[in-house]
Scaffold this active site. Structure first.
Site, short mmCIF file in Angstrom:
data_model
loop_
_atom_site.label_atom_id
_atom_site.label_comp_id
_atom_site.label_asym_id
_atom_site.label_seq_id
_atom_site.Cartn_x
_atom_site.Cartn_y
_atom_site.Cartn_z
N ARG A 104 1.72 12.35 -12.85
CA ARG A 104 2.79 13.06 -13.55
C ARG A 104 3.99 13.13 -12.60
O ARG A 104 3.86 13.60 -11.47
CB ARG A 104 2.27 14.46 -13.87
CG ARG A 104 3.08 15.23 -14.84
CD ARG A 104 2.34 16.50 -15.20
NE ARG A 104 2.40 17.50 -14.15
CZ ARG A 104 2.49 18.80 -14.38
NH1 ARG A 104 2.49 19.26 -15.60
NH2 ARG A 104 2.52 19.66 -13.40
N ASP A 203 -4.95 17.76 -5.48
CA ASP A 203 -4.77 18.08 -4.06
C ASP A 203 -5.89 18.96 -3.53
O ASP A 203 -6.35 18.79 -2.41
CB ASP A 203 -3.41 18.78 -3.85
CG ASP A 203 -2.25 17.80 -3.92
OD1 ASP A 203 -2.50 16.59 -3.77
OD2 ASP A 203 -1.12 18.25 -4.16
O1 LIG Z 1 -0.81 17.88 -18.93
P1 LIG Z 1 0.12 17.32 -17.92
O2 LIG Z 1 1.44 18.05 -17.90
O3 LIG Z 1 0.31 15.84 -18.04
O4 LIG Z 1 -0.49 17.65 -16.48
C1 LIG Z 1 -1.84 17.49 -16.18
C2 LIG Z 1 -2.08 16.34 -15.27
O5 LIG Z 1 -1.56 16.63 -13.96
C3 LIG Z 1 -2.59 16.47 -13.00
O6 LIG Z 1 -2.62 15.21 -12.47
P2 LIG Z 1 -1.54 14.68 -11.38
O7 LIG Z 1 -0.39 14.01 -12.06
O8 LIG Z 1 -1.21 15.79 -10.45
O9 LIG Z 1 -2.32 13.53 -10.65
P3 LIG Z 1 -3.56 13.65 -9.62
O10 LIG Z 1 -4.76 13.89 -10.46
O11 LIG Z 1 -3.58 12.33 -8.94
O12 LIG Z 1 -3.27 14.78 -8.68
C4 LIG Z 1 -3.84 16.77 -13.79
O13 LIG Z 1 -5.01 16.30 -13.17
C5 LIG Z 1 -3.57 16.13 -15.11
O14 LIG Z 1 -3.88 14.74 -15.16
O1 LIG Z 2 -1.45 23.54 -13.01
C1 LIG Z 2 -1.51 22.30 -12.95
C2 LIG Z 2 -0.77 21.46 -13.81
C3 LIG Z 2 -0.90 20.12 -13.69
N1 LIG Z 2 -1.72 19.61 -12.75
C4 LIG Z 2 -2.43 20.40 -11.91
O2 LIG Z 2 -3.17 19.90 -11.05
N2 LIG Z 2 -2.31 21.72 -12.03
MG LIG Z 3 -2.20 16.42 -8.85
#
Ligand SMILES: O=P(O)(O)OC[C@H]1O[C@H](OP(=O)(O)OP(=O)(O)O)[C@H](O)[C@@H]1O
Ligand SMILES: O=c1cc[nH]c(=O)[nH]1
Ligand SMILES: [Mg+2]
Length: 209
Positions: A104, A203
């Site tokens: 995201r 993270d």
């Molecule tokens: O509903 P949304 O607004 O799309 O947000 C949720 C997304 O954000 C986070 O992923 P992130 O993009 O942080 O990637 P990561 O899992 O690699 O940390 C989480 O694991 C979801 O996939």
């Molecule tokens: O709260 C949140 C929203 C998006 N992705 C995360 O990991 N945490």
């Molecule tokens: Mg993330």
């Protein structure tokens, strides 16, 4: 309209509280994410069809039940979804695993797909799409669209923490996709994080912050 279900078993609530606590470290966070995923799958698979089979116990022949051979797949949305895969596989060890990579954009909150690898017979499988966080719903929506394009038909979305905005987005986009969460939280903050939430799931799982 797809169903939205909060699986608020006491064990799930207790474990989720530990995950939410900012003092919980990576090792415990990862272990508990996997445990909650396992408990959620236990609840969700209550409706799996059974068939009768004849077997022989040491006491003689008997007709008993076994799973009717429904094929399952679990598809984590990378990265954070990986934290739920082991828990699913502990209960459904024959499930195939697909992967879809999404991140995201931190400024726009727009999702971007960067990886996709699915089992070749995905269209024949019941698919559990897993991701700890359903925030705006953008990532899950794009992931489900991609899976549909590749033939997936029966999908359920399994998340730990959902925001109302994300649930609404999935309900509106996919009347055929049921959503299961361990908790429905209050709202998103200005940065698109779920409040109270548990912070950045990726993270915290992988120790990248
Ligand atoms: O509903 P949304 O607004 O799309 O947000 C949720 C997304 O954000 C986070 O992923 P992130 O993009 O942080 O990637 P990561 O899992 O690699 O940390 C989480 O694991 C979801 O996939
Ligand atoms: O709260 C949140 C929203 C998006 N992705 C995360 O990991 N945490
Ligand atoms: Mg993330």
């Amino acid at each position: 309209m797809g169903k939205f279900t909060v699986l608020n078993h006491p064990l799930i609530q207790h474990k989720l509280t530990i995950m939410r606590d900012k003092n919980t470290g990576t090792k415990d966070f990862r272990e508990i994410a996997s445990e909650i995923a396992e408990l959620m799958v236990y609840e969700i698979t209550r409706d799996l069809p059974l068939k009768s089979v004849e077997i022989e116990t040491p006491m003689g022949k008997t007709v008993q039940k076994e799973l009717a051979g429904k094929k399952l797949a679990v598809v984590p949305i990378l990265r954070a979804g990986l934290g739920m895969v082991d828990g699913v596989l502990r209960l459904v060890p024959a499930a195939k695993v697909g992967h879809i990579g999404m991140y995201r954009d931190e400024e726009t909150l727009e999702p971007h797909e960067y990886f996709l690898k699915l089992p070749p017979d995905i269209e024949q499988r019941d698919v559990f799409v897993v991701d700890p966080m359903l925030a705006t719903g953008g990532s899950a929506k794009m992931a489900i669209e991609a899976l549909k394009k590749h033939g997936a038909k029966n999908m359920r979305l399994v998340v730990l923490v959902a925001a109302p905005e994300g649930v609404k987005a999935i309900e509106e986009a996919f009347p055929d996709v049921d959503v299961y969460a361990a908790a429905l939280d209050d709202h998103l903050n200005d940065d698109g994080y779920i409040v109270p939430g548990l912070g950045d799931a990726g993270d915290r799982l992988f120790g990248t912050k």
